[in-house]
Design a protein around this motif. Sequence first.
Motif, PDB file in Angstrom:
ATOM      1  N   ALA A  92       8.729   3.749  -4.549  1.00 62.12           N
ATOM      2  CA  ALA A  92       8.440   3.397  -2.959  1.00 62.12           C
ATOM      3  C   ALA A  92       7.530   2.565  -3.048  1.00 62.12           C
ATOM      4  O   ALA A  92       7.036   1.629  -2.508  1.00 62.12           O
ATOM      5  N   ALA A  93       6.761   2.239  -4.461  1.00 60.71           N
ATOM      6  CA  ALA A  93       5.738   1.037  -4.346  1.00 60.71           C
ATOM      7  C   ALA A  93       6.506  -0.321  -4.796  1.00 60.71           C
ATOM      8  O   ALA A  93       5.634  -0.924  -5.127  1.00 60.71           O
ATOM      9  N   GLN A  94       6.984  -0.264  -5.189  1.00 61.45           N
ATOM     10  CA  GLN A  94       7.973  -1.779  -5.500  1.00 61.45           C
ATOM     11  C   GLN A  94       9.143  -2.063  -4.833  1.00 61.45           C
ATOM     12  O   GLN A  94       8.832  -3.816  -4.943  1.00 61.45           O
ATOM     13  N   VAL A  95       8.729  -1.882  -3.300  1.00 65.03           N
ATOM     14  CA  VAL A  95       9.490  -2.700  -1.994  1.00 65.03           C
ATOM     15  C   VAL A  95       9.034  -2.802  -1.463  1.00 65.03           C
ATOM     16  O   VAL A  95       8.041  -2.120  -0.926  1.00 65.03           O
ATOM     17  N   GLU A 115      -8.386   7.778  -8.582  1.00 56.70           N
ATOM     18  CA  GLU A 115      -7.916   6.671  -9.779  1.00 56.70           C
ATOM     19  C   GLU A 115      -6.871   6.775 -10.582  1.00 56.70           C
ATOM     20  O   GLU A 115      -5.277   6.538 -10.185  1.00 56.70           O
ATOM     21  N   PRO A 116      -6.740   7.997 -10.676  1.00 56.50           N
ATOM     22  CA  PRO A 116      -4.957   8.503 -10.877  1.00 56.50           C
ATOM     23  C   PRO A 116      -4.157   8.821 -10.146  1.00 56.50           C
ATOM     24  O   PRO A 116      -2.775   7.964 -10.278  1.00 56.50           O
ATOM     25  N   ILE A 117      -4.376   8.366  -8.853  1.00 54.38           N
ATOM     26  CA  ILE A 117      -3.352   8.801  -7.628  1.00 54.38           C
ATOM     27  C   ILE A 117      -2.994   7.015  -7.571  1.00 54.38           C
ATOM     28  O   ILE A 117      -1.920   7.497  -7.723  1.00 54.38           O
ATOM     29  N   TYR A 118      -3.797   6.325  -7.492  1.00 55.30           N
ATOM     30  CA  TYR A 118      -3.423   4.305  -7.553  1.00 55.30           C
ATOM     31  C   TYR A 118      -2.566   5.087  -8.146  1.00 55.30           C
ATOM     32  O   TYR A 118      -1.273   4.107  -8.406  1.00 55.30           O
ATOM     33  N   ARG A 119      -3.064   5.032  -9.779  1.00 55.21           N
ATOM     34  CA  ARG A 119      -1.930   4.267 -11.112  1.00 55.21           C
ATOM     35  C   ARG A 119      -0.502   5.052 -11.098  1.00 55.21           C
ATOM     36  O   ARG A 119       0.065   4.889 -11.219  1.00 55.21           O
ATOM     37  N   HIS A 120      -0.996   6.615 -10.675  1.00 53.83           N
ATOM     38  CA  HIS A 120       0.284   7.678 -10.526  1.00 53.83           C
ATOM     39  C   HIS A 120       1.462   6.769  -9.120  1.00 53.83           C
ATOM     40  O   HIS A 120       2.626   6.488  -8.969  1.00 53.83           O
ATOM     41  N   LEU A 121       0.920   6.568  -8.403  1.00 53.44           N
ATOM     42  CA  LEU A 121       1.926   6.363  -6.675  1.00 53.44           C
ATOM     43  C   LEU A 121       2.459   4.606  -7.471  1.00 53.44           C
ATOM     44  O   LEU A 121       3.424   4.307  -6.908  1.00 53.44           O
ATOM     45  N   TYR A 125       0.625  -1.020   0.056  1.00 56.48           N
ATOM     46  CA  TYR A 125      -0.021  -0.306   0.346  1.00 56.48           C
ATOM     47  C   TYR A 125       1.000   1.595  -0.174  1.00 56.48           C
ATOM     48  O   TYR A 125       2.078   1.091   0.698  1.00 56.48           O
ATOM     49  N   SER A 126       0.221   2.205  -0.374  1.00 57.60           N
ATOM     50  CA  SER A 126       1.541   3.506  -0.932  1.00 57.60           C
ATOM     51  C   SER A 126       0.512   4.681   0.889  1.00 57.60           C
ATOM     52  O   SER A 126      -0.240   3.566   1.237  1.00 57.60           O
ATOM     53  N   ALA A 127       1.384   5.668   1.140  1.00 63.68           N
ATOM     54  CA  ALA A 127       0.756   5.926   2.060  1.00 63.68           C
ATOM     55  C   ALA A 127      -0.369   6.780   1.813  1.00 63.68           C
ATOM     56  O   ALA A 127      -1.710   6.515   3.427  1.00 63.68           O
ATOM     57  N   TRP A 128      -1.117   6.677   1.015  1.00 64.81           N
ATOM     58  CA  TRP A 128      -2.275   7.125   1.012  1.00 64.81           C
ATOM     59  C   TRP A 128      -3.088   6.139   0.977  1.00 64.81           C
ATOM     60  O   TRP A 128      -3.874   6.262   1.282  1.00 64.81           O
ATOM     61  N   GLN A 129      -2.834   5.305   0.201  1.00 64.10           N
ATOM     62  CA  GLN A 129      -4.263   4.349   0.219  1.00 64.10           C
ATOM     63  C   GLN A 129      -3.653   3.775   1.797  1.00 64.10           C
ATOM     64  O   GLN A 129      -5.104   2.936   2.109  1.00 64.10           O
ATOM     65  N   ARG A 130      -2.963   3.827   2.483  1.00 64.61           N
ATOM     66  CA  ARG A 130      -2.764   3.156   3.751  1.00 64.61           C
ATOM     67  C   ARG A 130      -3.676   4.464   4.367  1.00 64.61           C
ATOM     68  O   ARG A 130      -4.665   3.602   5.841  1.00 64.61           O
ATOM     69  N   PHE A 131      -3.308   5.280   4.602  1.00 67.00           N
ATOM     70  CA  PHE A 131      -4.003   6.064   5.549  1.00 67.00           C
ATOM     71  C   PHE A 131      -5.660   6.837   4.939  1.00 67.00           C
ATOM     72  O   PHE A 131      -6.670   6.304   5.787  1.00 67.00           O
ATOM     73  N   TRP A 132      -6.114   5.852   3.309  1.00 65.46           N
ATOM     74  CA  TRP A 132      -7.540   5.852   3.424  1.00 65.46           C
ATOM     75  C   TRP A 132      -8.398   5.050   3.839  1.00 65.46           C
ATOM     76  O   TRP A 132      -9.050   5.151   3.541  1.00 65.46           O
ATOM     77  N   GLN A 133      -7.633   3.184   3.175  1.00 66.97           N
ATOM     78  CA  GLN A 133      -7.844   2.091   3.752  1.00 66.97           C
ATOM     79  C   GLN A 133      -7.842   1.341   4.900  1.00 66.97           C
ATOM     80  O   GLN A 133      -8.752   0.478   5.483  1.00 66.97           O
ATOM     81  N   LEU A 134      -6.948   1.879   6.388  1.00 70.24           N
ATOM     82  CA  LEU A 134      -6.839   1.650   7.209  1.00 70.24           C
ATOM     83  C   LEU A 134      -6.570   2.406   8.244  1.00 70.24           C
ATOM     84  O   LEU A 134      -6.923   2.619   9.597  1.00 70.24           O
ATOM     85  N   GLU A 135      -5.445   3.465   8.501  1.00 69.60           N
ATOM     86  CA  GLU A 135      -5.518   4.530   9.324  1.00 69.60           C
ATOM     87  C   GLU A 135      -6.953   5.048   9.806  1.00 69.60           C
ATOM     88  O   GLU A 135      -7.148   4.952  10.674  1.00 69.60           O
ATOM     89  N   MET A 136      -7.476   5.818   8.780  1.00 67.30           N
ATOM     90  CA  MET A 136      -8.634   6.799   8.522  1.00 67.30           C
ATOM     91  C   MET A 136      -9.675   5.818   9.464  1.00 67.30           C
ATOM     92  O   MET A 136     -10.264   6.244  10.017  1.00 67.30           O
ATOM     93  N   PRO A 137      -9.605   4.936   8.577  1.00 66.69           N
ATOM     94  CA  PRO A 137     -11.260   3.544   9.074  1.00 66.69           C
ATOM     95  C   PRO A 137     -10.986   3.884  10.509  1.00 66.69           C
ATOM     96  O   PRO A 137     -11.909   3.503  11.430  1.00 66.69           O
ATOM     97  N   TYR A 138      -9.663   3.003  11.049  1.00 66.30           N
ATOM     98  CA  TYR A 138      -9.580   2.305  12.030  1.00 66.30           C
ATOM     99  C   TYR A 138      -9.986   3.623  13.486  1.00 66.30           C
ATOM    100  O   TYR A 138      -9.973   3.833  14.707  1.00 66.30           O
ATOM    101  N   ALA A 139      -8.922   5.028  12.856  1.00 64.08           N
ATOM    102  CA  ALA A 139      -9.822   5.983  13.934  1.00 64.08           C
ATOM    103  C   ALA A 139     -10.648   6.629  13.647  1.00 64.08           C
ATOM    104  O   ALA A 139     -11.248   7.542  14.884  1.00 64.08           O
TER     105      ALA A 139
END
Lengths: 460, 580
Positions: free
Chosen positions: B317-320, B306-312, B173-187
């Motif tokens: 950083a998203a490869q390793v 969508e464009p954000i995810y494609r770009h990220l 997950y990118s930091a962006w995806q982690r924020f919206w799919q893990l951290e924000m929902p959890y908080a």
Amino acid sequence: MTEAATLTPIQAPAGEAIIRAEKIEKYYAQPSENRIQVISATDLEIIPGEILALLGPSGSGKSTMLRMLTGLSRPSAGQVYWHGKPIAEAQINVSIVFQSFALFPWLTVLENVEAPLQARGVPPEERRERSLRMLDTVGLDGFQAAYPKELSGGMRQRVGFARALVVEPEVLFMDEPFSALDVLTAENLRSELLELWSNKTMPTRAVFIVTHNIEEAVLLADRIIVLGRNPGHIRTDFRVQLPQPRDRKSDAFTQLVDYIYKVLTRPDVAPAEAPTQQDGRRIRDQRQMHYQMLPHARPGGVAGLLELLLDKAGRDDIYRLADDLAFEIDDLLPIVDAAQLLGFLKVEEGDAAITESGAEFANSEILRQKELFREAATTNVLLLRQIVRALESKSDHTVPEEFFLDMLDEQFSDEESLRQLETAVTWGRYAELFDFDASRRRFFLPTDEEEEATADGGDE
Amino acid sequence: MKLQHPFARSLVTVRSWPFVIDLGVAFFSLALFFGVLHIARYWLGTPSPVVPISHSPSALPLYAFYSVVRIGIAYLLSLAFAIAYGYTAAYNPRIEAWMVAVLDILQSIPVLSFLPPVVLAMVALIPGHQLGIELGVIMLIFTGQVWNLAFSFYSSLKSIPREMSEASRIYRYSAWQRFWQLEMPYAAIGLVWNSIVSVAGGWFALMLCEMFTMGDRNFQLPGLGSYIQSAADSGDVTALLSGIGVVILIVVATDQLLWRPLIAWSDKFKFEQVESADRADSPILELLRRSRLSSLPGRIWTSLEEPIYRHLARSRAAQVIRPIDDDADKSKGALFFWALAVAVLIAAAWALVQAITLLRAISFADMRHLLAGAFATFLRVNAALLISALWTIPAGVAIGFNPKLARIVQPVAQVMASVPASAFYPVLLMGLLQIGGGLGIGSILLMLLGTQWYILFNVIAGAMSIPSDLREVTRLFRFTRWQRWTKLILPGIFPYLITGMVTASGGAWNASVMAEYAHVKTGIIQTVGLGAEISSATDAGSFPIILLATILISLMVVTMNRLVWRRLYRLAETRFRLEG
């Protein structure tokens, strides 16, 4: 395929390892010169075409090993290679199926499976199509709009599998994937996994499963590695030659299970030599330290095991005992270890044999049992002896918890120190050696007055 | 905590309603547009610190609008700040402990102590526009809202289960995806509940800071706070009561239209493996979900995402996979850390020198005065806590043991806790003056007004959580009344009681600033106390006194927290937890 991660699927020649670990170690530095070794230098290879099971008692660092091999955790020393490239720089393609499933409860089943593809920038239509196909494969067709909490445990782990497989991992890692499920569900999922694997329905080239269930390992694996503990190290590494599907009742199967039990219960061979740090200082190894590790077992469990053994004429196969009790080794081994430590039991060639004092203990009524336990504990367990001595030497007969934690810190990790003390409290209370005030975090000697006071307390 | 809405529920099933809702949403957007236009024109106009306040009821909607906008903006700012602060603290082990300590101290400072510096700074920053003064007031409300939000977000981040963050990492997950799919929902759940407390704090602050005097400068902004205060000053009882009525109306409406739907919605973020039977529900949320327009934000969001995810996904950083133990690695960003440390040190040294030169102006007599005040306020705050506990414990337990009653009373107590006590002060003051009571005792009453609801609310929840089989045991063994209270009820509600008392104690300290000092028609009345010192120093523009009094207050609050509340809290968590 637009997926970024599969751009360079390096085609390894048969026999070459996908993941190779060279002398990987894990330790935690302590403020003093000591460091706590969790895993000693270990070599390990994951080669294509095999299911590899990592088996070991708790505290042998199975999960830590898995995390180092996946790049989630950095080894303290040594290196992990992915197709010959250091893992931190390689584009690796692996998945993990977790023990707790680790699904996102706020996403639907479909969204959970889509999420890893989203992370790889797969466009929405393809994402949906691939996820639905994978859900179909694991038998979750029609559940895509459900939330994980609406599903049963087995169904949830199916989602976990779908999520892991949808990225078409080269190696599929599993961290005790079936241990949170009931026996039947686990059996069902295991056979479906084997089916997927043997039909080549999944593009995965190797499976790495961490487990503490010996039968599970023998049932699934082409190769089994058994870990020992304190610190974690490889005890044995062998291929399973039984053809699939395997029959639990066959002689070859039970012999293999029995063999693994023997390996697990055989006392460790002393380490060849004490490892040294680069500057020549000796690293202290837990095996050379003076506190024995207390197995996390309850006195009641020890008594129960001994009584069972007595019924079986004082001697039985540990494997058979576990079977009778429907215990897994993580449940049974600490009890066996504890009984052995207290001198109530001897382990020989995978058999548990009751000793004289053990038989007396098992035959006594509760108050006498406590007395015998107290004697055995004070003679055999250094930590308990030290706690009692410290309490007796203080004029007010109380000592704070930190005092003992500091002592244990030299040798165990913080977490393990706490667990050691917790076990010591359970044993000490049972043996009526001392008591522990949980709100003040202090050990104290029970006095006669206090016992009366607690008796009065009930009807004040 | 559930309200029954049989009527509204039956309406929901009628299919023709969604269209009406769509119309409503469209109408609302139109209103919003004109609102923004109006606010913009007012803010960008020339500054006028003292806007005359009309006491006519027809002016109330406009004043209410201004106040709500102020609180709304301050809330959004607090939320953004809290998320940024919590995130930085949770992911930077080097500065984590410092950031948490700073938060702890800031939380203990009463809102009014921030008033002079913040307002002066904002006015100086944006001269020539009304915006400057407005921002000053908004920043003050912000200081009343932000700290507990930041704490909540930080502690949520710290408690994300290990395997969840490992999953997000192994699937890259990118930091962006982690924020919206893990951290924000959890908080989310923590943020929603703390938002309720925060906005209540915002209203409390608003009542104080729309109209104030600082040295020789007067400030009076159009809004409900000014309306109520000036109505009280001029003795206009009708205007006073209608002002308070509007405040209560807004608080109740916020609760029904915003918080309840949010609580029901945030239910899906509950981190549970099995669906619980006790679900919050909200008819408003049901209506919104049925509206055809309700899927619009989701669709817009997806097309933006969508464009954000494609770009990220293309980034390096998203490869390793980044090892998890690197998070605790203290060597990363060492240069930045030291630069920051030096900057902070220089700033701190400068502030210290400034503070010392300021404090030199304080005479020995002043000092003695302040210490006496500190002692008096300390006694008053604790008296208020004690009195609230004394009546809320029996009342709360009686209510909590009666599920039917609890279902009605608890939401009411919750709303009452959200109604700003500061709105009632003028009325209470008038009453006090009528019967000739002084502010020495009167201020305790004023503090009570704000603090007791939190405790009542929590005690009810605590009493409801005591398992009925334990209550049956006490009946079976014929426990005496004394035994029942000491063996079951008090230990059972203890964790809840402590939670309520901690919140209430913070509120009482904050309230002391206002309760011990008041402008009335005949002039100023005050009593000995630290709060009174801060208020009168603000009036007089005497910065040294404000500074020293603030230091004293936050010193006392932090010490109390460390020595008393935190210990009791730990006791509640360990010994008095009702498990399984």
